[in-house]
Design an enzyme around this catalytic site. Structure first.
Site, PDB file in Angstrom:
ATOM      1  N   ASN A 141       0.902  -0.994  -0.094  1.00 25.59           N
ATOM      2  CA  ASN A 141      -0.022   0.060  -0.258  1.00 25.59           C
ATOM      3  C   ASN A 141       0.928   1.328  -0.040  1.00 25.59           C
ATOM      4  OD1 ASN A 141      -1.826   2.020   0.534  1.00 25.59           O
ATOM      5  ND2 ASN A 141      -2.470   1.320   2.618  1.00 25.59           N
ATOM      6  N   TRP A 142       0.965   1.740  -1.136  1.00 25.32           N
ATOM      7  CA  TRP A 142       1.769   3.221  -1.229  1.00 25.32           C
ATOM      8  C   TRP A 142       1.457   4.214  -0.603  1.00 25.32           C
ATOM      9  CZ3 TRP A 142       4.107   2.567  -7.097  1.00 25.32           C
ATOM     10  CH2 TRP A 142       4.805   1.523  -6.884  1.00 25.32           C
ATOM     11  N   LYS A 143      -0.061   4.248  -0.177  1.00 24.11           N
ATOM     12  CA  LYS A 143      -0.475   5.521   0.623  1.00 24.11           C
ATOM     13  C   LYS A 143      -0.441   6.721  -0.419  1.00 24.11           C
ATOM     14  CE  LYS A 143      -0.152   3.045   4.889  1.00 24.11           C
ATOM     15  NZ  LYS A 143       0.127   2.914   6.560  1.00 24.11           N
ATOM     16  N   HIS A 183      -9.312   1.055   5.118  1.00 23.59           N
ATOM     17  CA  HIS A 183      -8.112   1.138   5.747  1.00 23.59           C
ATOM     18  C   HIS A 183      -8.396   2.068   6.804  1.00 23.59           C
ATOM     19  CE1 HIS A 183      -3.873   2.277   6.610  1.00 23.59           C
ATOM     20  NE2 HIS A 183      -3.679   1.143   5.869  1.00 23.59           N
ATOM     21  N   GLU A 218      -6.737   4.231   8.169  1.00 24.46           N
ATOM     22  CA  GLU A 218      -6.443   5.935   7.990  1.00 24.46           C
ATOM     23  C   GLU A 218      -7.763   6.447   7.396  1.00 24.46           C
ATOM     24  OE1 GLU A 218      -2.806   5.487   5.658  1.00 24.46           O
ATOM     25  OE2 GLU A 218      -1.866   4.794   7.475  1.00 24.46           O
ATOM     26  N   GLU A 245      -5.171  -5.360  10.409  1.00 25.45           N
ATOM     27  CA  GLU A 245      -4.110  -4.178  10.567  1.00 25.45           C
ATOM     28  C   GLU A 245      -4.307  -3.584  11.862  1.00 25.45           C
ATOM     29  OE1 GLU A 245      -2.155  -2.793   6.683  1.00 25.45           O
ATOM     30  OE2 GLU A 245      -3.708  -1.487   6.915  1.00 25.45           O
ATOM     31  N   GLY A 296       2.859   1.906  11.108  1.00 26.05           N
ATOM     32  CA  GLY A 296       3.750   3.026  10.705  1.00 26.05           C
ATOM     33  C   GLY A 296       4.502   3.434  11.957  1.00 26.05           C
ATOM     34  N   SER A 356       3.889  -2.402  10.232  1.00 25.49           N
ATOM     35  CA  SER A 356       5.309  -2.480  10.302  1.00 25.49           C
ATOM     36  C   SER A 356       5.828  -4.006   9.823  1.00 25.49           C
ATOM     37  CB  SER A 356       5.488  -2.277  11.661  1.00 25.49           C
ATOM     38  OG  SER A 356       5.226  -1.062  12.265  1.00 25.49           O
ATOM     39  N   GLY A 362       2.905  -1.138   4.194  1.00 27.78           N
ATOM     40  CA  GLY A 362       2.936   0.203   3.910  1.00 27.78           C
ATOM     41  C   GLY A 362       4.629   0.661   3.588  1.00 27.78           C
ATOM     42  N   GLY A 363       5.101   1.475   4.513  1.00 24.78           N
ATOM     43  CA  GLY A 363       6.492   2.045   4.461  1.00 24.78           C
ATOM     44  C   GLY A 363       7.458   1.035   3.418  1.00 24.78           C
TER      45      GLY A 363
END
Ligand code: 13P
Length: 251
Positions: free
Chosen positions: A9-11, A96, A98, A168, A174, A214, A235-236
């Protein structure tokens, strides 16, 4: 046998050129990954170009959200799942944390979006997860259970076969704080049993449940060794082709 899915997920990262560069760098690095489905979710504006450049590869493209309906309408800023399918998406991430925390996503809108995505022929990656306060108060299973049954309410068996669940925990996103493999397994097993109650044992046995929060090259192996962990939503560590490829090639 459930085929694992490793999804990035590149957000809200990467301009178009960077998104294309990362996707093209990833392509040869994961070309031999037949043990899992590989998915990346760039921002809306990069979806078509990235999907075009990945055509014929083993990397599928996902959107990070979608509208609640496929019929066109006066809905400024929204993108219908049918439009996402039209530009080459195969999956849509829905609900998600967020979006739930920052943009007013509710279990009700997650349910509508999920149905609309399936109607358009996309696979829906439906996200659930508890906050730190919810976990510390001992409510994690209830919260996740509620999100799950509301988000997947009313789906037919055929539709359930195109559902992917992503667990998640919000406190692990994150933060560098991964759920332990045992914590992930415990919740995944709970999720699978809830799916069994709501949708039957066949669906429960086949539905893929991804862990997110993470995930890194260093911890993917241990997470994937858990019996109910069927992949990851990263993610990251998915923003860099080498690091994401290491996660994909965990085997
Ligand atoms: P991180 O891997 O950066 O913790 O993000 C997880 C996530 O939210 C994926 O959807």
């Amino acid at each position: 046998m459930r085929k694992p899915i490793i999804a990035g997920n590149w957000k809200m990262y990467k301009l178009l050129a960077d998104a294309v560069d990362t996707a093209l760098a990833l392509k040869p690095l994961v070309a031999n990954a037949t043990h899992c489905e590989v998915v990346i979710a760039p921002v809306f504006t990069a979806l078509k170009t990235v999907a075009d450049r990945l055509e014929g590869s083993n990397i599928g493209v996902a959107s990070q959200d979608c509208a609640t309906q496929n019929s066109f309408g006066a809905l400024t800023g929204e993108v219908a799942p049918a439009m996402l399918k039209d530009v080459g998406c195969k999956y849509a991430i829905i609900g998600h944390s967020e979006r739930r925390q920052l943009f007013g996503e509710t279990d009700g809108s997650v349910n509508l979006k999920t149905k609309a995505a399936l109607e358009a022929g996309l696979k829906a990656i439906v996200c659930v997860g508890e906050s730190l306060a919810e976990r510390e108060s001992g409510n994690a299973e209830n919260i996740v259970g509620g999100q799950l049954s509301a988000g997947l309410s009313g789906l037919t068996l055929d539709e359930m076969n195109r559902i992917i669940i992503a667990y998640e925990p919000v406190w692990a996103i994150g933060t560098g704080k991964t759920a332990t493999p045992a914590q992930a397994q415990e919740m995944h097993s709970h999720i699978r049993s809830l799916v069994g109650k709501d949708h039957g044992n066949d669906v429960a046995a086949s539905v893929r449940i991804l862990y997110g929060g993470s995930v890194k090259p260093e911890n993917i192996g241990e997470l994937m060794s858990q019996p109910d962990v069927d992949g990851a939503l990263v993610g990251g560590a998915s923003l860099d082709a080498d690091s994401f490829a290491k996660i994909v090639n965990y085997k």
